[in-house]
Scaffold this motif. Structure first.
Motif, PDB file in Angstrom:
ATOM      1  N   THR A   1      41.199  28.883  32.709  1.00  0.00           N
ATOM      2  CA  THR A   1      41.605  29.718  33.844  1.00  0.00           C
ATOM      3  C   THR A   1      41.941  28.865  35.070  1.00  0.00           C
TER       4      THR A   1
ATOM      5  N   GLU B   1      45.684  28.728  36.617  1.00  0.00           N
ATOM      6  CA  GLU B   1      45.849  29.231  37.993  1.00  0.00           C
ATOM      7  C   GLU B   1      46.483  28.149  38.874  1.00  0.00           C
ATOM      8  N   ARG B   2      46.023  26.914  38.709  1.00  0.00           N
ATOM      9  CA  ARG B   2      46.557  25.787  39.483  1.00  0.00           C
ATOM     10  C   ARG B   2      48.058  25.624  39.221  1.00  0.00           C
TER      11      ARG B   2
ATOM     12  N   LEU C   1      50.213  27.844  38.054  1.00  0.00           N
ATOM     13  CA  LEU C   1      50.966  29.007  38.554  1.00  0.00           C
ATOM     14  C   LEU C   1      51.213  28.877  40.052  1.00  0.00           C
ATOM     15  N   LYS C   2      50.178  28.429  40.788  1.00  0.00           N
ATOM     16  CA  LYS C   2      50.300  28.283  42.253  1.00  0.00           C
ATOM     17  C   LYS C   2      51.231  27.132  42.600  1.00  0.00           C
TER      18      LYS C   2
ATOM     19  N   LEU D   1      41.579  35.489  31.764  1.00  0.00           N
ATOM     20  CA  LEU D   1      42.909  35.094  32.250  1.00  0.00           C
ATOM     21  C   LEU D   1      43.633  36.298  32.857  1.00  0.00           C
TER      22      LEU D   1
ATOM     23  N   MET E   1      42.284  36.811  36.346  1.00  0.00           N
ATOM     24  CA  MET E   1      42.826  35.806  37.278  1.00  0.00           C
ATOM     25  C   MET E   1      44.261  36.196  37.664  1.00  0.00           C
ATOM     26  N   CYS E   2      45.043  36.643  36.699  1.00  0.00           N
ATOM     27  CA  CYS E   2      46.437  37.021  36.972  1.00  0.00           C
ATOM     28  C   CYS E   2      46.503  38.243  37.881  1.00  0.00           C
TER      29      CYS E   2
ATOM     30  N   LYS F   1      44.325  39.161  40.072  1.00  0.00           N
ATOM     31  CA  LYS F   1      43.905  38.726  41.411  1.00  0.00           C
ATOM     32  C   LYS F   1      45.062  38.067  42.171  1.00  0.00           C
ATOM     33  N   ASN F   2      45.925  37.353  41.439  1.00  0.00           N
ATOM     34  CA  ASN F   2      47.023  36.603  42.067  1.00  0.00           C
ATOM     35  C   ASN F   2      48.388  37.297  41.954  1.00  0.00           C
TER      36      ASN F   2
END
Ligand code: AMP
Ligand code: MG
Length: 333
Positions: free
Chosen positions: A250, A254-255, A257-258, A281, A284-285, A287-288
């Motif tokens: 995760t 996330e890193r 994707l950002k 996952l 996390m998606c 949330k972002n």
């Protein structure tokens, strides 16, 4: 536009599979013949046995698929198969069978990288939009890939040692769970709590992975407890292990994707069948504000439908192979 039917074959490891896929999206018929019951007796896949069983099963599996679809070989627009990566003897069975069909029916022959198949499992009954980040988690691979379009694969990071599925299988051995270990570790983890402290995972590359330290830690923990005469809580060990693996996947996803400002994450490969990892996952998606895709479970583990889905992309681009094509045991996309 005329519909395109591709007959695809997958024999890279211990599943003999055939599928007829319409326009790269629709699973018309799929048959998967798993050899797990035989390899289980040996605690893992025996390559020589695998290729022999592919030879015995391949024509039967093709025949069953055609019957299920109520179609004939003449109805196909192309023939496709996995040519890499995988076990050499196993790959060769699918490769030579597919070449023969292409030659006899005078239709294009398409060779597909198995990892491209895993990625395109997300395109079955779906429309992927680019750019996207693909997280491939399987028995032999753990890769973060940036796809700017449907045929570009930029590797951002990979495992430096064990693949994530491999580490699940090794932890299963510590817990005396049968092969393939991943699904059994998941079952145990569901019954447990993350009570065991696990080591931090450190990698130099910001998108790389490393699971061998974690695996060794689990082995040592079980060994030391046994020597002290303590009983290890197997459910808690499975849960503690799975939590760290999921957290690591995760964080890195996330890193990426950002950093690359990408709005879509796709998850694939055999380990993508794991409910906990899928859920973490997905959270996390959400949330972002990222779109998250993961294939149905039957398209996560090895199957020929995903090979047909990937083959369609190559078909559209007239990316056909010639009959000198050989199998390759390890090759990147
Ligand atoms: P593949 O290499 O894509 O064929 O995937 C096989 C790998 O996925 C093996 O290492 C399995 O143990 C692992 N696997 C399959 N299902 C699960 C699961 N539910 N949880 C964790 N690992 C799994
Ligand atoms: Mg696979």
């Amino acid at each position: 536009m005329k519909d395109t039917y591709i007959l695809a074959i997958e024999t890279s490891c211990d599943e003999t599979s055939c599928s007829i896929v319409k326009n790269g999206k629709e699973d018309i018929a799929t048959v998967v013949n798993s050899q797990i019951d035989v390899h289980k007796l040996f605690g893992g896949v025996v390559p020589e046995l695998a290729s022999r069983m592919h030879l015995e099963n391949i024509t039967i599996v093709i025949d069953e698929t055609l019957k299920k679809a109520n179609m004939k070989l003449e109805d196909m627009d192309a023939f496709a198969c996995t040519y890499a990566p995988g076990l050499m003897g196993s790959l060769l069975v699918g490769l030579e069978t597919t070449k023969t069909l292409s030659l006899v029916y005078n239709k294009p022959f398409i060779k597909v990288n198995h990892m491209m198949g895993h990625i395109y499992a997300n395109n079955i009954n779906n429309d992927l939009a680019y750019p996207l980040i693909a997280l491939v988690i399987s028995g032999g691979h753990t890769d973060l890939i940036l796809m700017e379009n449907e045929t570009s694969f930029k590797y951002l990071g990979s495992t430096l040692d064990d693949a994530v599925g491999e580490s699940f299988d090794k932890v299963a051995r510590i817990l005396n769970l049968p092969y393939p270990g991943g699904p059994n570790v998941e079952k145990y983890a569901k019954e447990g709590k993350p009570t065991y402290k696990m080591p931090e995972i450190n990698t130099k590359g910001k998108y790389d992975f490393s699971f061998s330290g974690l695996k060794s830690h689990c082995i040592n923990l079980a060994h030391n407890e046994k020597q002290r005469g303590n009983v290890i809580n197997e459910f808690d060990l499975a849960c503690s292990f799975q939590n760290v693996v999921s957290k690591e996947l995760t964080i890195k996803a996330e890193r990426a994707l950002k950093d690359f400002d990408v709005k879509t994450l796709i998850l694939c490969g055999g380990v993508a069948a794991n409910s906990f990892i899928r859920e973490e996952l997905h959270k996390m998606c959400d949330k972002n504000n990222i779109n998250f895709y993961v294939p149905e479970r039957r398209y996560c583990t090895d199957n020929a439908t995903m090979i047909g889905a990937a083959a369609y992309v190559l078909y559209k681009n007239k990316n056909f192979a010639d009959y000198s094509a050989n199998a390759e045991s390890s090759i990147r996309l």
